[in-house]
Design a protein around this motif. Structure first.
Motif, mmCIF file in Angstrom:
data_model
loop_
_atom_site.group_PDB
_atom_site.id
_atom_site.type_symbol
_atom_site.label_atom_id
_atom_site.label_comp_id
_atom_site.label_asym_id
_atom_site.label_seq_id
_atom_site.Cartn_x
_atom_site.Cartn_y
_atom_site.Cartn_z
ATOM 1 N N ASP A 115 0.865 -1.177 0.000
ATOM 2 C CA ASP A 115 0.000 0.000 0.000
ATOM 3 C C ASP A 115 0.904 1.231 0.000
ATOM 4 O OD1 ASP A 115 -1.789 2.048 0.349
ATOM 5 O OD2 ASP A 115 -2.792 1.171 2.084
ATOM 6 N N LEU A 116 0.893 1.973 -1.100
ATOM 7 C CA LEU A 116 1.747 3.148 -1.241
ATOM 8 C C LEU A 116 1.085 4.441 -0.772
ATOM 9 C CD1 LEU A 116 3.244 2.454 -4.797
ATOM 10 C CD2 LEU A 116 4.268 1.939 -2.580
ATOM 11 N N PHE A 117 -0.199 4.389 -0.443
ATOM 12 C CA PHE A 117 -0.903 5.608 -0.056
ATOM 13 C C PHE A 117 -0.331 6.240 1.214
ATOM 14 C CE2 PHE A 117 -4.220 4.073 -2.977
ATOM 15 C CZ PHE A 117 -4.438 5.233 -3.678
ATOM 16 N N PRO A 118 0.036 5.462 2.250
ATOM 17 C CA PRO A 118 0.652 6.098 3.427
ATOM 18 C C PRO A 118 1.945 6.837 3.092
ATOM 19 C CG PRO A 118 -0.106 3.892 3.975
ATOM 20 C CD PRO A 118 -0.228 4.030 2.488
ATOM 21 N N ILE A 119 2.716 6.301 2.140
ATOM 22 C CA ILE A 119 3.938 6.985 1.724
ATOM 23 C C ILE A 119 3.594 8.293 1.030
ATOM 24 C CG2 ILE A 119 5.977 6.844 0.237
ATOM 25 C CD1 ILE A 119 5.960 3.832 0.643
ATOM 26 N N ALA A 120 2.639 8.236 0.104
ATOM 27 C CA ALA A 120 2.243 9.441 -0.630
ATOM 28 C C ALA A 120 1.705 10.506 0.317
ATOM 29 C CB ALA A 120 1.196 9.089 -1.678
ATOM 30 N N ALA A 121 0.997 10.073 1.360
ATOM 31 C CA ALA A 121 0.403 11.035 2.295
ATOM 32 C C ALA A 121 1.462 11.781 3.097
ATOM 33 C CB ALA A 121 -0.560 10.321 3.237
ATOM 34 N N LYS A 122 2.633 11.165 3.277
ATOM 35 C CA LYS A 122 3.664 11.764 4.126
ATOM 36 C C LYS A 122 4.712 12.552 3.345
ATOM 37 C CE LYS A 122 3.301 8.236 7.742
ATOM 38 N NZ LYS A 122 4.022 7.139 8.443
ATOM 39 N N ILE A 123 4.796 12.323 2.038
ATOM 40 C CA ILE A 123 5.833 12.991 1.248
ATOM 41 C C ILE A 123 5.543 14.488 1.159
ATOM 42 C CG2 ILE A 123 6.748 13.248 -1.093
ATOM 43 C CD1 ILE A 123 6.614 10.261 -1.394
ATOM 44 N N ASP A 124 6.567 15.284 1.432
ATOM 45 C CA ASP A 124 6.422 16.739 1.417
ATOM 46 C C ASP A 124 6.599 17.255 -0.010
ATOM 47 O OD1 ASP A 124 6.160 19.365 2.096
ATOM 48 O OD2 ASP A 124 8.217 19.583 2.842
ATOM 49 N N ALA A 125 5.592 17.010 -0.825
ATOM 50 C CA ALA A 125 5.607 17.457 -2.219
ATOM 51 C C ALA A 125 4.174 17.455 -2.727
ATOM 52 C CB ALA A 125 6.467 16.527 -3.074
ATOM 53 N N ARG A 126 3.897 18.321 -3.686
ATOM 54 C CA ARG A 126 2.589 18.277 -4.334
ATOM 55 C C ARG A 126 2.553 17.070 -5.266
ATOM 56 N NH1 ARG A 126 -0.101 24.061 -5.866
ATOM 57 N NH2 ARG A 126 -0.031 24.980 -3.790
ATOM 58 N N ILE A 127 1.424 16.364 -5.255
ATOM 59 C CA ILE A 127 1.318 15.126 -6.022
ATOM 60 C C ILE A 127 0.103 15.188 -6.944
ATOM 61 C CG2 ILE A 127 1.003 12.621 -5.914
ATOM 62 C CD1 ILE A 127 2.365 12.655 -3.195
ATOM 63 N N LEU A 128 0.315 14.795 -8.190
ATOM 64 C CA LEU A 128 -0.767 14.642 -9.158
ATOM 65 C C LEU A 128 -0.905 13.169 -9.504
ATOM 66 C CD1 LEU A 128 -2.811 15.502 -11.373
ATOM 67 C CD2 LEU A 128 -0.847 15.857 -12.895
ATOM 68 N N LEU A 129 -2.099 12.617 -9.290
ATOM 69 C CA LEU A 129 -2.414 11.252 -9.709
ATOM 70 C C LEU A 129 -3.141 11.313 -11.042
ATOM 71 C CD1 LEU A 129 -3.766 9.797 -6.329
ATOM 72 C CD2 LEU A 129 -1.487 9.474 -7.300
ATOM 73 N N MET A 130 -2.607 10.635 -12.054
ATOM 74 C CA MET A 130 -3.213 10.605 -13.388
ATOM 75 C C MET A 130 -3.673 9.187 -13.714
ATOM 76 S SD MET A 130 -0.531 12.866 -15.680
ATOM 77 C CE MET A 130 -1.434 12.436 -17.182
ATOM 78 N N TYR A 131 -4.911 9.080 -14.200
ATOM 79 C CA TYR A 131 -5.428 7.778 -14.613
ATOM 80 C C TYR A 131 -6.267 7.939 -15.873
ATOM 81 C CZ TYR A 131 -4.162 6.147 -9.930
ATOM 82 O OH TYR A 131 -3.472 5.833 -8.783
ATOM 83 N N GLY A 132 -6.129 7.001 -16.789
ATOM 84 C CA GLY A 132 -6.984 6.972 -17.959
ATOM 85 C C GLY A 132 -8.383 6.515 -17.593
ATOM 86 N N ARG A 133 -9.303 6.773 -18.493
ATOM 87 C CA ARG A 133 -10.713 6.452 -18.240
ATOM 88 C C ARG A 133 -10.923 4.968 -17.958
ATOM 89 N NH1 ARG A 133 -14.022 9.285 -22.592
ATOM 90 N NH2 ARG A 133 -13.291 11.062 -21.360
ATOM 91 N N GLY A 134 -10.120 4.118 -18.579
ATOM 92 C CA GLY A 134 -10.306 2.673 -18.391
ATOM 93 C C GLY A 134 -9.291 2.041 -17.463
ATOM 94 N N SER A 135 -8.672 2.820 -16.594
ATOM 95 C CA SER A 135 -7.625 2.283 -15.729
ATOM 96 C C SER A 135 -8.128 1.137 -14.861
ATOM 97 C CB SER A 135 -7.061 3.396 -14.830
ATOM 98 O OG SER A 135 -6.148 2.866 -13.896
ATOM 99 N N GLN A 136 -7.303 0.113 -14.742
ATOM 100 C CA GLN A 136 -7.636 -1.035 -13.904
ATOM 101 C C GLN A 136 -7.020 -0.933 -12.507
ATOM 102 O OE1 GLN A 136 -7.081 -4.907 -15.813
ATOM 103 N NE2 GLN A 136 -6.887 -3.885 -17.786
#
Length: 210
Positions: free
Chosen positions: A142-163
């Motif tokens: 689970d990478l979400f806890p890491i992303a939540a703690k990183i001191d940087a602005r984050i953009l998550l990009m997903y295509g319409r059909g992402s799995q």
């Protein structure tokens, strides 16, 4: 050229550290699919500074879908073609996966995706990296806890059909990180190719936003 062996997190970390030596006052990172996974682990392990991060169709949580994707990569990495034309036809047949791309851009992509092999031609996967994929099957992460703690602005990009998008967990993470950007309905392939003008403008907009 390929290393031949020895691909692990330490090698990836050394490569990213080396790039960082030539960076300016700000570091911006883009990671696509497992490249984004490597990027997040690198930032966590080394405490390297990043101003903004773009995670393009990154599988943030392990599970059956991720194992199935890994299996597809392994199968494709073993394909052999008698001629370069046959390899190009295969890539053209799977073009829809990448979304709409200009012919000149797609042709350049194709030429870089074909390599000469002992049985003719193959797709340009490094056997030493794909060979490690099988050992990762079934691992939960689970990478979400890491992303939540990183001191940087984050953009998550997903295509319409992402799995691999996990919308409920993303919304839960945004409670702790309301500055987490999400674009999850891109009319593009899987993952978005980052080879079209609209995707480039999306990234530039994120990098330049106040």
């Amino acid at each position: 050229a390929y290393l031949g062996s020895g691909y692990d997190m330490n090698v990836y970390s050394k490569c990213l550290r080396a790039l960082g030596e030539f960076a300016g006052t700000e570091n911006h990172f883009i990671g696509t699919s497992w490249g984004g996974t490597i990027l997040l682990l690198f930032l966590q392990m080394t405490r390297s500074k990043a101003a903004r991060i773009i995670l393009n169709d990154v599988p943030m949580i392990g599970g059956p879908n991720i194992d199935a994707m890994r299996d597809e990569v392994l199968k494709e990495s073993t394909l052999a073609f008698e001629t370069r034309a046959m390899a190009k036809d295969y890539l053209s047949a799977t073009r829809a996966v990448m979304g709409p791309i200009e012919d000149t851009v797609f042709n350049r992509y194709v030429e870089n995706r074909i390599a000469t092999g002992p049985r003719g031609f193959r797709l340009a996967y490094d056997p030493a990296t794909t060979g490690n994929f099988g050992a990762l099957a079934g691992r939960e992460y689970d990478l979400f806890p890491i992303a939540a703690k990183i001191d940087a602005r984050i953009l998550l990009m997903y295509g319409r059909g992402s799995q691999v998008i996990e919308r409920q967990i993303i919304e839960r993470t945004r409670l702790a990180r309301p500055d987490l950007w999400l674009v999850d309905n891109i009319d593009a392939g899987e993952p978005p190719s980052l080879m079209t003008l609209d995707q480039a403008l999306l990234i530039l907009g994120f990098l330049s936003a106040a």
